[in-house]
Design a protein around this motif. Structure first.
Motif, PDB file in Angstrom:
ATOM      1  N   THR A 323      14.360  20.243 -56.383  1.00 27.26           N
ATOM      2  CA  THR A 323      13.403  19.433 -57.510  1.00 27.26           C
ATOM      3  C   THR A 323      13.505  18.140 -57.797  1.00 27.26           C
ATOM      4  N   GLU A 324      13.815  17.447 -56.566  1.00 29.25           N
ATOM      5  CA  GLU A 324      13.730  16.451 -56.176  1.00 29.25           C
ATOM      6  C   GLU A 324      12.660  15.639 -55.484  1.00 29.25           C
ATOM      7  N   PRO A 325      12.162  14.390 -55.830  1.00 29.58           N
ATOM      8  CA  PRO A 325      11.116  14.196 -54.920  1.00 29.58           C
ATOM      9  C   PRO A 325      10.872  14.056 -53.325  1.00 29.58           C
ATOM     10  N   ASP A 326      12.046  13.650 -53.115  1.00 25.89           N
ATOM     11  CA  ASP A 326      12.394  14.383 -51.606  1.00 25.89           C
ATOM     12  C   ASP A 326      11.671  15.393 -50.970  1.00 25.89           C
ATOM     13  N   HIS A 327      11.814  16.647 -51.726  1.00 21.77           N
ATOM     14  CA  HIS A 327      11.491  17.734 -51.377  1.00 21.77           C
ATOM     15  C   HIS A 327      10.399  18.209 -51.399  1.00 21.77           C
ATOM     16  N   PRO A 328      10.200  19.392 -51.083  1.00 20.04           N
ATOM     17  CA  PRO A 328       9.140  19.844 -50.391  1.00 20.04           C
ATOM     18  C   PRO A 328       8.065  19.580 -51.457  1.00 20.04           C
ATOM     19  N   TYR A 329       6.671  18.989 -51.359  1.00 19.16           N
ATOM     20  CA  TYR A 329       5.452  19.661 -52.477  1.00 19.16           C
ATOM     21  C   TYR A 329       6.241  18.571 -53.827  1.00 19.16           C
ATOM     22  N   LEU A 330       7.525  18.473 -54.002  1.00 17.18           N
ATOM     23  CA  LEU A 330       8.127  17.656 -55.070  1.00 17.18           C
ATOM     24  C   LEU A 330       7.532  16.835 -55.963  1.00 17.18           C
ATOM     25  N   GLY A 331       6.934  15.714 -54.660  1.00 17.13           N
ATOM     26  CA  GLY A 331       6.539  14.443 -55.062  1.00 17.13           C
ATOM     27  C   GLY A 331       5.508  14.087 -55.958  1.00 17.13           C
ATOM     28  N   ALA A 332       4.933  15.429 -56.195  1.00 17.43           N
ATOM     29  CA  ALA A 332       3.788  15.048 -56.896  1.00 17.43           C
ATOM     30  C   ALA A 332       3.534  15.708 -58.565  1.00 17.43           C
ATOM     31  N   TRP A 333       5.084  16.223 -58.165  1.00 15.83           N
ATOM     32  CA  TRP A 333       5.128  17.182 -60.158  1.00 15.83           C
ATOM     33  C   TRP A 333       5.877  15.996 -60.829  1.00 15.83           C
ATOM     34  N   TRP A 334       7.414  16.840 -61.551  1.00 15.40           N
ATOM     35  CA  TRP A 334       7.917  16.486 -62.366  1.00 15.40           C
ATOM     36  C   TRP A 334       8.585  15.413 -62.592  1.00 15.40           C
ATOM     37  N   PRO A 335       9.365  15.287 -62.930  1.00 14.53           N
ATOM     38  CA  PRO A 335      10.800  14.791 -62.887  1.00 14.53           C
ATOM     39  C   PRO A 335      11.699  15.163 -62.531  1.00 14.53           C
ATOM     40  N   PRO A 336      12.853  14.841 -61.644  1.00 15.50           N
ATOM     41  CA  PRO A 336      13.564  15.867 -60.931  1.00 15.50           C
ATOM     42  C   PRO A 336      14.298  16.453 -62.151  1.00 15.50           C
ATOM     43  N   GLY A 337      14.972  17.619 -61.950  1.00 13.73           N
ATOM     44  CA  GLY A 337      15.952  19.075 -62.560  1.00 13.73           C
ATOM     45  C   GLY A 337      14.002  19.916 -63.779  1.00 13.73           C
ATOM     46  N   HIS A 338      12.853  19.206 -63.769  1.00 15.19           N
ATOM     47  CA  HIS A 338      12.137  20.040 -64.174  1.00 15.19           C
ATOM     48  C   HIS A 338      11.372  21.049 -64.064  1.00 15.19           C
ATOM     49  N   ILE A 339      11.345  22.219 -63.658  1.00 12.26           N
ATOM     50  CA  ILE A 339      10.697  22.883 -62.272  1.00 12.26           C
ATOM     51  C   ILE A 339       9.790  23.912 -62.957  1.00 12.26           C
ATOM     52  N   ILE A 340       9.656  23.989 -62.212  1.00  9.59           N
ATOM     53  CA  ILE A 340       8.386  25.070 -61.521  1.00  9.59           C
ATOM     54  C   ILE A 340       8.488  26.114 -61.003  1.00  9.59           C
ATOM     55  N   GLY A 341       7.387  26.958 -61.128  1.00 14.88           N
ATOM     56  CA  GLY A 341       7.257  28.574 -61.122  1.00 14.88           C
ATOM     57  C   GLY A 341       6.438  28.921 -59.944  1.00 14.88           C
ATOM     58  N   TYR A 342       6.268  30.456 -60.218  1.00 13.41           N
ATOM     59  CA  TYR A 342       4.798  31.398 -58.953  1.00 13.41           C
ATOM     60  C   TYR A 342       4.170  30.522 -58.877  1.00 13.41           C
ATOM     61  N   GLU A 343       3.596  29.906 -59.919  1.00 13.72           N
ATOM     62  CA  GLU A 343       2.236  29.585 -59.734  1.00 13.72           C
ATOM     63  C   GLU A 343       1.647  28.330 -58.646  1.00 13.72           C
ATOM     64  N   HIS A 344       2.434  27.307 -58.850  1.00 13.13           N
ATOM     65  CA  HIS A 344       2.979  26.596 -57.840  1.00 13.13           C
ATOM     66  C   HIS A 344       2.598  26.693 -56.842  1.00 13.13           C
ATOM     67  N   SER A 345       3.052  28.305 -55.649  1.00 13.17           N
ATOM     68  CA  SER A 345       3.130  28.357 -54.586  1.00 13.17           C
ATOM     69  C   SER A 345       1.123  27.700 -54.353  1.00 13.17           C
ATOM     70  N   PHE A 346       0.611  28.704 -54.813  1.00 16.76           N
ATOM     71  CA  PHE A 346      -0.606  28.954 -54.637  1.00 16.76           C
ATOM     72  C   PHE A 346      -1.347  27.772 -54.671  1.00 16.76           C
ATOM     73  N   THR A 347      -0.676  26.596 -55.457  1.00 14.85           N
ATOM     74  CA  THR A 347      -1.418  24.740 -56.385  1.00 14.85           C
ATOM     75  C   THR A 347      -1.054  24.434 -54.419  1.00 14.85           C
TER      76      THR A 347
END
Ligand SMILES: NC(=O)c1ccc[n+]([C@@H]2O[C@H](COP(=O)([O-])OP(=O)(O)OC[C@H]3O[C@@H](n4cnc5c(N)ncnc54)[C@H](O)[C@@H]3O)[C@@H](O)[C@H]2O)c1
Length: 401
Positions: A323-347
């Motif tokens: 969930t780090e901003p350096d991880h793929p796609y995650l810089g655009a989402w939430w602060p570290p540790g604020h997890i994402i789910g299934y639907e995000h793969s489609f986004t």
């Protein structure tokens, strides 16, 4: 892109399971990612007018039609998004590519190698005039999967020896579950194999950078007659209540196979709809000379990593919270540790597709990549029929993992 410079007008065919997931993605993608084009959800197509009208309203589409040909030929559309069962992918994709529309087509690309090859050739021709085509293997876009690929590419796993992939579901364990389209060969091409086996074939090839060259397979259909379907034809369908009316299941319920990859790894695959208690359990483990890495979709924000180059006394699987901003796609989402789910793969899939189309790049997985997966599916089917080791027919030159 069309002359409408920074707007990509999408027309989507099919509005049920994948249609809803893709709608969510098209609606969200520009709100999260900074992209060179904006998506307009222009038109959705379904065959039943009241239902497609309701779906257009609910899912956020500007308009609807009951005729996919109208959608494909419309001057108001730049992208055709195919979210229908496999028996219509070929016809819709060929018409869309011929009409100069960019195409995003759900997996598996087609119901047969011949269809997939025709679609791949059409995509290659359309590419010469700037038209792009991609297949929707969305699990590539789970950040932990993309990170897994990076670890492999960076040499952190070393030389890959084992790939162990399972995709387990249980939605048809009940013999009274009805004969939905996914259980009919003429509609779905194959059963668990093409539906969920295709995902783990693509995913393992994507992560390892190695292609399957040969397989030895077993397939089984445990329940061969099922009640005819009433109402919904989706994963939550119900029988029509007339107990005596049944039809034949013409696809596999489960497929297991061993495989060789072209980089020297041995792989095992299991795809089944009869793993009682397992709902949508996709897991991939890779063991190499320098380490191991494990992805489990039920914990999709995590990756298990073992670094075998560390002193033996300190070794052990570590849990990377992806969930780090350096991880793929995650810089655009939430602060570290604020997890994402299934639907995000489609986004993320929509993000990559829009960026490729808008910048004139080739999106991946291409139709050629998806044809290569289809060739593996075909080898598995032939191997199971002949009870023999079966080589995968070589794909077109441009296919890559
Ligand atoms: N990427 C994934 O993880 C994933 C998950 C599920 C399904 N899929 C794939 O997505 C595709 C659709 O599956 P689904 O689960 O959404 O199916 P579904 O049964 O939920 O929906 C199919 C939709 O297609 C419509 N449709 C069927 N034939 C049509 C036609 N001729 N013209 C217009 N509309 C038509 C139906 O009315 C329905 O809206 C399949 O190729 C499937 O393999 C991918």
């Amino acid at each position: 892109m069309s002359s409408h410079d920074s707007i990509l007008r999408v027309g989507m065919v099919g509005y049920a399971f994948m249609g809803a997931a893709h709608s969510q993605a098209w609606r969200t993608v520009n709100r999260v990612f900074d992209l060179p084009a904006r998506v307009r959800m222009a038109l959705v197509c379904g065959r039943d007018e009241p239902k497609v009208a309701e779906a257009a309203d609910r899912l956020g589409w500007d308009g609807y039609t009951t005729d996919w040909r109208r959608l494909v030929e419309s001057d108001e559309i730049d992208v055709v998004d195919i979210c229908t069962p496999g028996d219509s992918h070929r016809e819709i994709a060929l018409a869309a590519l011929a009409a100069g529309k960019h195409v995003l087509c759900e997996k598996p690309l087609a119901n047969s190698v011949a269809e997939a090859r025709e679609m791949t050739e059409a995509a290659a021709r359309a590419r010469e005039s700037g038209v792009r085509a991609m297949c929707g293997f969305n699990y590539r876009r789970v950040p932990a999967v993309a990170l897994m690929r990076q670890l492999v590419a960076d040499g952190r796993i070393g030389e890959i020896r084992h790939v162990r992939a399972t995709y387990l579901q249980d939605w048809i364990v009940d013999p009274q579950f009805p004969l939905v389209w996914r259980l009919q060969k003429d509609r779905a091409g194959s059963g668990a194999l093409g539906d969920i086996g295709a995902h783990i074939i693509d995913l393992t090839q994507y992560v390892t950078g190695q292609l399957v060259t040969g397989v030895s397979a077993l397939t089984e259909t445990f329940v061969r007659q099922r009640p005819l379907v009433a109402g919904s034809s989706g994963l939550a369908a119900q029988a029509d209540g007339n107990g005596s009316a049944t039809g034949q299941v013409t696809v596999d319920d489960a497929a297991v196979f061993v495989a060789r990859l072209d980089g020297g790894a041995l792989a095992t695959y299991e795809a089944t709809r009869f793993a009682t208690g397992r709902k949508n359990a996709l897991r991939v483990e890779i063991n190499g000379s320098r380490g191991s890495v494990v992805f489990d979709l039920e914990r999709l924000n995590e990756l298990e990593f073992l670094d075998a180059t560390r002193p033996a006394a300190e070794q052990g699987f570590s849990r990377i919270l992806v969930t780090e901003p350096d991880h793929p796609y995650l810089g655009a989402w939430w602060p570290p540790g604020h997890i994402i789910g299934y639907e995000h793969s489609f986004t993320h899939q929509a993000r990559d597709f829009v960026e490729a189309v808008a910048t004139g790049a080739d999106p991946a997985p291409s139709f050629a990549d998806a044809l290569q997966v289809q060739l593996v599916l075909d080898a598995v089917t032939r191997s199971a029929e002949r009870a023999a080791w079966t080589e995968v027919e070589p794909a077109l030159a441009e296919a890559s993992a």
